[in-house]
Scaffold this motif. Structure first.
Motif, mmCIF file in Angstrom:
data_model
loop_
_atom_site.group_PDB
_atom_site.id
_atom_site.type_symbol
_atom_site.label_atom_id
_atom_site.label_comp_id
_atom_site.label_asym_id
_atom_site.label_seq_id
_atom_site.Cartn_x
_atom_site.Cartn_y
_atom_site.Cartn_z
ATOM 1 N N VAL A 93 9.233 -1.019 -20.136
ATOM 2 C CA VAL A 93 8.332 -1.648 -21.088
ATOM 3 C C VAL A 93 9.033 -1.711 -22.437
ATOM 4 O O VAL A 93 9.519 -0.687 -22.937
ATOM 5 C CB VAL A 93 7.003 -0.881 -21.207
ATOM 6 C CG1 VAL A 93 6.115 -1.518 -22.282
ATOM 7 C CG2 VAL A 93 6.270 -0.862 -19.873
ATOM 8 N N LEU A 94 9.097 -2.912 -23.014
ATOM 9 C CA LEU A 94 9.804 -3.142 -24.272
ATOM 10 C C LEU A 94 8.804 -3.520 -25.351
ATOM 11 O O LEU A 94 7.878 -4.301 -25.102
ATOM 12 C CB LEU A 94 10.838 -4.254 -24.105
ATOM 13 C CG LEU A 94 11.867 -4.049 -22.990
ATOM 14 C CD1 LEU A 94 12.729 -5.292 -22.822
ATOM 15 C CD2 LEU A 94 12.735 -2.833 -23.277
ATOM 16 N N SER A 95 8.995 -2.996 -26.551
ATOM 17 C CA SER A 95 8.147 -3.347 -27.681
ATOM 18 C C SER A 95 9.008 -3.904 -28.796
ATOM 19 O O SER A 95 10.233 -3.908 -28.712
ATOM 20 C CB SER A 95 7.366 -2.121 -28.165
ATOM 21 O OG SER A 95 8.254 -1.113 -28.591
ATOM 22 N N GLY A 96 8.373 -4.361 -29.856
ATOM 23 C CA GLY A 96 9.094 -4.981 -30.962
ATOM 24 C C GLY A 96 8.786 -6.458 -31.026
ATOM 25 O O GLY A 96 8.486 -7.100 -30.020
ATOM 26 N N SER A 97 8.852 -7.026 -32.224
ATOM 27 C CA SER A 97 8.503 -8.437 -32.389
ATOM 28 C C SER A 97 9.585 -9.373 -31.878
ATOM 29 O O SER A 97 9.316 -10.551 -31.618
ATOM 30 C CB SER A 97 8.223 -8.748 -33.864
ATOM 31 O OG SER A 97 9.356 -8.443 -34.661
ATOM 32 N N ARG A 98 10.813 -8.883 -31.723
ATOM 33 C CA ARG A 98 11.912 -9.696 -31.211
ATOM 34 C C ARG A 98 12.785 -8.832 -30.288
ATOM 35 O O ARG A 98 13.444 -7.898 -30.739
ATOM 36 C CB ARG A 98 12.783 -10.253 -32.353
ATOM 37 C CG ARG A 98 12.068 -11.218 -33.306
ATOM 38 C CD ARG A 98 11.799 -12.538 -32.620
ATOM 39 N NE ARG A 98 11.240 -13.532 -33.511
ATOM 40 C CZ ARG A 98 9.939 -13.681 -33.766
ATOM 41 N NH1 ARG A 98 9.067 -12.863 -33.195
ATOM 42 N NH2 ARG A 98 9.511 -14.627 -34.566
ATOM 43 N N VAL A 99 12.755 -9.147 -29.000
ATOM 44 C CA VAL A 99 13.610 -8.480 -28.024
ATOM 45 C C VAL A 99 14.231 -9.556 -27.146
ATOM 46 O O VAL A 99 13.519 -10.413 -26.608
ATOM 47 C CB VAL A 99 12.843 -7.473 -27.147
ATOM 48 C CG1 VAL A 99 13.797 -6.777 -26.183
ATOM 49 C CG2 VAL A 99 12.110 -6.447 -28.003
ATOM 50 N N ALA A 100 15.550 -9.528 -27.012
ATOM 51 C CA ALA A 100 16.257 -10.534 -26.219
ATOM 52 C C ALA A 100 16.787 -9.904 -24.934
ATOM 53 O O ALA A 100 17.274 -8.777 -24.934
ATOM 54 C CB ALA A 100 17.411 -11.133 -27.019
#
Length: 234
Positions: A95-102
């Motif tokens: 599970v990834l959070s943050g407003s920008r994840v590539a």
């Protein structure tokens, strides 16, 4: 704020070659809807031109209450690039959070295949980290000034780009000085101030001015944020 709590969450697909952008598309991310992305998936990737090193299903992305649930199944690998932070090889399920994840889907040669997970608005994880750091470590640490922010973002512009630049390297101090219009010694003085802030926020060791380790501390603590109004470029 978690991605699922917002209506303006999206998944952007960007394919590039050495000549520039080949394809770009943007999809809305509905809550709990699985987006399958790959060579023979509902969301195509690596099709025109055909890249057989991209798996039929390379990744599956789901917007959940906790963030972006990502299942990475591309046979040749997936690399996660959180904005402004070190990249790492994707886990099979995370599970990834943050407003920008590539997500960089590894294919053939110099082609770049990006799956960009985006949502607009404040990043709760970074904001809470910043509050925690300021309260528990050093309540006197002030935000970066414009002059400090200008010099550190010029130095690490590749690491702060969206989509990420691969490979990314800090610029030379003389290049930063020319861009901003000050002397190299002036650049060094501002960077010393920025690094000192990172040390107050928990940087564990003294690093050179061109070492991005102190940048990561600032990003993690919320002192630098992505430009949410910027149009993604390559």
């Amino acid at each position: 704020m978690s991605p699922s709590a917002r209506a303006d969450c999206r998944v952007a697909i960007v394919e590039t070659s050495v000549e520039g952008v080949i394809h770009r598309s943007t999809l809305s991310a509905a809550p709990n809807a699985v987006l399958a992305i790959g060579r023979e998936a509902p969301v195509p990737l690596g099709v025109e031109p055909l890249d057989r090193r991209i798996s039929r299903v390379a990744v599956e992305v789901t917007r959940t209450d906790d963030g972006w649930l990502v299942r990475s199944v591309n046979r040749n690998g997936v690399v996660v690039h959180p904005w402004g932070m070190p990249s790492y090889l994707a886990r099979p399920r995370e599970v990834l959070s943050g407003s920008r994840v590539a997500l960089r889907i590894l294919g053939t040669g110099d082609a770049r295949y990006w799956v960009l997970l985006e949502h607009d608005g404040p990043d709760d994880e970074q904001a809470s980290a910043r509050t925690s750091v300021l309260t528990d470590v050093d309540p006197t640490v002030r935000p970066l000034t414009k002059a400090q922010r200008d010099v550190v973002t010029a130095l690490f512009c590749d690491l702060l780009s969206w989509p990420p630049v691969v490979p990314s390297e800090p610029r030379q101090l003389k290049q930063v000085a020319r861009q901003i219009g000050i002397s190299v010694s002036g650049v060094q003085a501002r960077l010393h101030e920025v690094r000192a802030k990172a040390e107050s926020l928990g940087l564990s060791r003294r690093v050179p001015l061109a070492d991005p380790e102190y940048l990561y501390v600032l990003v993690r603590a919320g002192y630098l944020q992505p430009d949410l109004d910027a149009v993604p470029t390559t």
